[in-house]
Motif scaffolding. Sequence first.
Motif, PDB file in Angstrom:
ATOM      1  N   TYR A   1      -2.407  -4.668  -4.628  1.00  0.00           N
ATOM      2  CA  TYR A   1      -1.060  -4.579  -5.195  1.00  0.00           C
ATOM      3  C   TYR A   1      -0.196  -3.507  -4.530  1.00  0.00           C
ATOM      4  O   TYR A   1       0.929  -3.782  -4.091  1.00  0.00           O
ATOM      5  CB  TYR A   1      -1.148  -4.322  -6.698  1.00  0.00           C
ATOM      6  N   ASN A   2      -0.698  -2.274  -4.442  1.00  0.00           N
ATOM      7  CA  ASN A   2       0.113  -1.187  -3.882  1.00  0.00           C
ATOM      8  C   ASN A   2       0.428  -1.418  -2.409  1.00  0.00           C
ATOM      9  O   ASN A   2       1.526  -1.076  -1.937  1.00  0.00           O
ATOM     10  CB  ASN A   2      -0.591   0.161  -4.071  1.00  0.00           C
ATOM     11  N   TYR A   3      -0.506  -1.996  -1.670  1.00  0.00           N
ATOM     12  CA  TYR A   3      -0.266  -2.288  -0.259  1.00  0.00           C
ATOM     13  C   TYR A   3       0.792  -3.379  -0.103  1.00  0.00           C
ATOM     14  O   TYR A   3       1.593  -3.350   0.837  1.00  0.00           O
ATOM     15  CB  TYR A   3      -1.564  -2.721   0.418  1.00  0.00           C
ATOM     16  N   ALA A   4       0.785  -4.328  -1.023  1.00  0.00           N
ATOM     17  CA  ALA A   4       1.808  -5.371  -0.993  1.00  0.00           C
ATOM     18  C   ALA A   4       3.178  -4.799  -1.365  1.00  0.00           C
ATOM     19  O   ALA A   4       4.201  -5.153  -0.765  1.00  0.00           O
ATOM     20  CB  ALA A   4       1.430  -6.503  -1.936  1.00  0.00           C
ATOM     21  N   GLU A   5       3.186  -3.904  -2.359  1.00  0.00           N
ATOM     22  CA  GLU A   5       4.442  -3.282  -2.786  1.00  0.00           C
ATOM     23  C   GLU A   5       5.072  -2.460  -1.662  1.00  0.00           C
ATOM     24  O   GLU A   5       6.290  -2.400  -1.533  1.00  0.00           O
ATOM     25  CB  GLU A   5       4.192  -2.393  -4.002  1.00  0.00           C
ATOM     26  N   SER A   6       4.228  -1.818  -0.852  1.00  0.00           N
ATOM     27  CA  SER A   6       4.731  -0.996   0.244  1.00  0.00           C
ATOM     28  C   SER A   6       5.037  -1.813   1.501  1.00  0.00           C
ATOM     29  O   SER A   6       5.541  -1.273   2.496  1.00  0.00           O
ATOM     30  CB  SER A   6       3.721   0.099   0.590  1.00  0.00           C
ATOM     31  N   GLY A   7       4.720  -3.109   1.462  1.00  0.00           N
ATOM     32  CA  GLY A   7       5.014  -3.973   2.595  1.00  0.00           C
ATOM     33  C   GLY A   7       3.966  -3.970   3.688  1.00  0.00           C
ATOM     34  O   GLY A   7       4.194  -4.500   4.781  1.00  0.00           O
ATOM     35  N   ASP A   8       2.808  -3.395   3.421  1.00  0.00           N
ATOM     36  CA  ASP A   8       1.754  -3.318   4.429  1.00  0.00           C
ATOM     37  C   ASP A   8       0.933  -4.605   4.514  1.00  0.00           C
ATOM     38  O   ASP A   8       0.314  -4.880   5.554  1.00  0.00           O
ATOM     39  CB  ASP A   8       0.823  -2.143   4.140  1.00  0.00           C
ATOM     40  N   VAL A   9       0.881  -5.363   3.433  1.00  0.00           N
ATOM     41  CA  VAL A   9       0.224  -6.669   3.445  1.00  0.00           C
ATOM     42  C   VAL A   9       1.093  -7.648   2.665  1.00  0.00           C
ATOM     43  O   VAL A   9       2.002  -7.241   1.934  1.00  0.00           O
ATOM     44  CB  VAL A   9      -1.201  -6.632   2.828  1.00  0.00           C
ATOM     45  N   LYS A  10       0.794  -8.911   2.815  1.00  0.00           N
ATOM     46  CA  LYS A  10       1.525  -9.949   2.072  1.00  0.00           C
ATOM     47  C   LYS A  10       0.508 -10.845   1.379  1.00  0.00           C
ATOM     48  O   LYS A  10      -0.405 -11.370   2.019  1.00  0.00           O
ATOM     49  CB  LYS A  10       2.394 -10.769   3.032  1.00  0.00           C
ATOM     50  N   MET A  11       0.647 -11.000   0.079  1.00  0.00           N
ATOM     51  CA  MET A  11      -0.235 -11.894  -0.662  1.00  0.00           C
ATOM     52  C   MET A  11       0.302 -13.312  -0.589  1.00  0.00           C
ATOM     53  O   MET A  11       1.446 -13.573  -0.987  1.00  0.00           O
ATOM     54  CB  MET A  11      -0.371 -11.431  -2.122  1.00  0.00           C
TER      55      MET A  11
END
Length: 313
Positions: free
Chosen positions: A204-214
């Motif tokens: 979740y936090n990595y997606a929120e920061s734009g580092d990954v995309k779910m």
Amino acid sequence: MRHLSLLTALAALVAAPALAQDDWPSEPITFVVPYSPGGGFDEYARAVAPEMERILGTEVVIENIPGAGGQRGASTVYRADPDGYTIGIWNVPGLTVPQLMGQSSGYDLTDVTWIGNLATSRYALAVQPDSGYESLEDLCSMGEPFKHSDTGPASTSSVTARIAMSLIDCPIQNITGYKGSTDTIIGLMRGEVDATIKPIASLYNYAESGDVKMLMTLEDERSLPDVPTSTELGYEDFANFTLRRIVGGPPGIPAEIQQRLSDALIEAANSEAVQEWSESSNRPLDPVGYEEASAEMTELMDFYTQYKDVLAE
């Protein structure tokens, strides 16, 4: 006189366990996490440990014992004295794999003294934001197996990825050797793999920061408003795969101590401090006691047995 002395000695032996249980806990409790610090299992254990200390009136010490995909820590718990002073958090279904495969794991899940389940987590499939992959179909049509990051073949996300992809004939190459879920996500961010399937909370936090995309969550109903579920996309069976963060101890813990540990775990999980942690960290909790956790384990072992051929590949 000798007869009376013998009776007295026998009475003392019979009474000893009861007295020991009445005095429990009289020393610190070791809470084993079978992975390195910083991952999801570690965070859950560290969240509830202080509240368990308060409830039980004794220190609860977190001990990280990584290795062999969690098996080293699990076997350490399994071999401990059944006195209630050693418990651990178990990765299920990951730790079911060696047993299902008939491998020597150092533990037998059918004998573990289950204490409770802290959370049942759902998974998501993630890629790099600029990877060009917009769907699972994109990954499956690469012309070669897509690379998936994981800690080892017995990890829960590895089990989920291999079985789920086998259901739709999607080729996958599991890249293992990462120390924990955080490292597997960082491996994705570095471009070492094409995708990773991990708990939504871990991503979740990595997606929120734009580092990954779910690309999708493995759910029936959306928990994230902007991410489609596997059921919506036509993969109804994927929602059957979940991660259990279940707490257990060695075989033979007395029922009274099992009950006290279970009650303390549930009270800790429902405490204001842990509920605030859950909300702020996006780490969901749905705690259940030892009876329901034990029943869940029986059902899960039966469920994953049907995929033994896939897991053996």
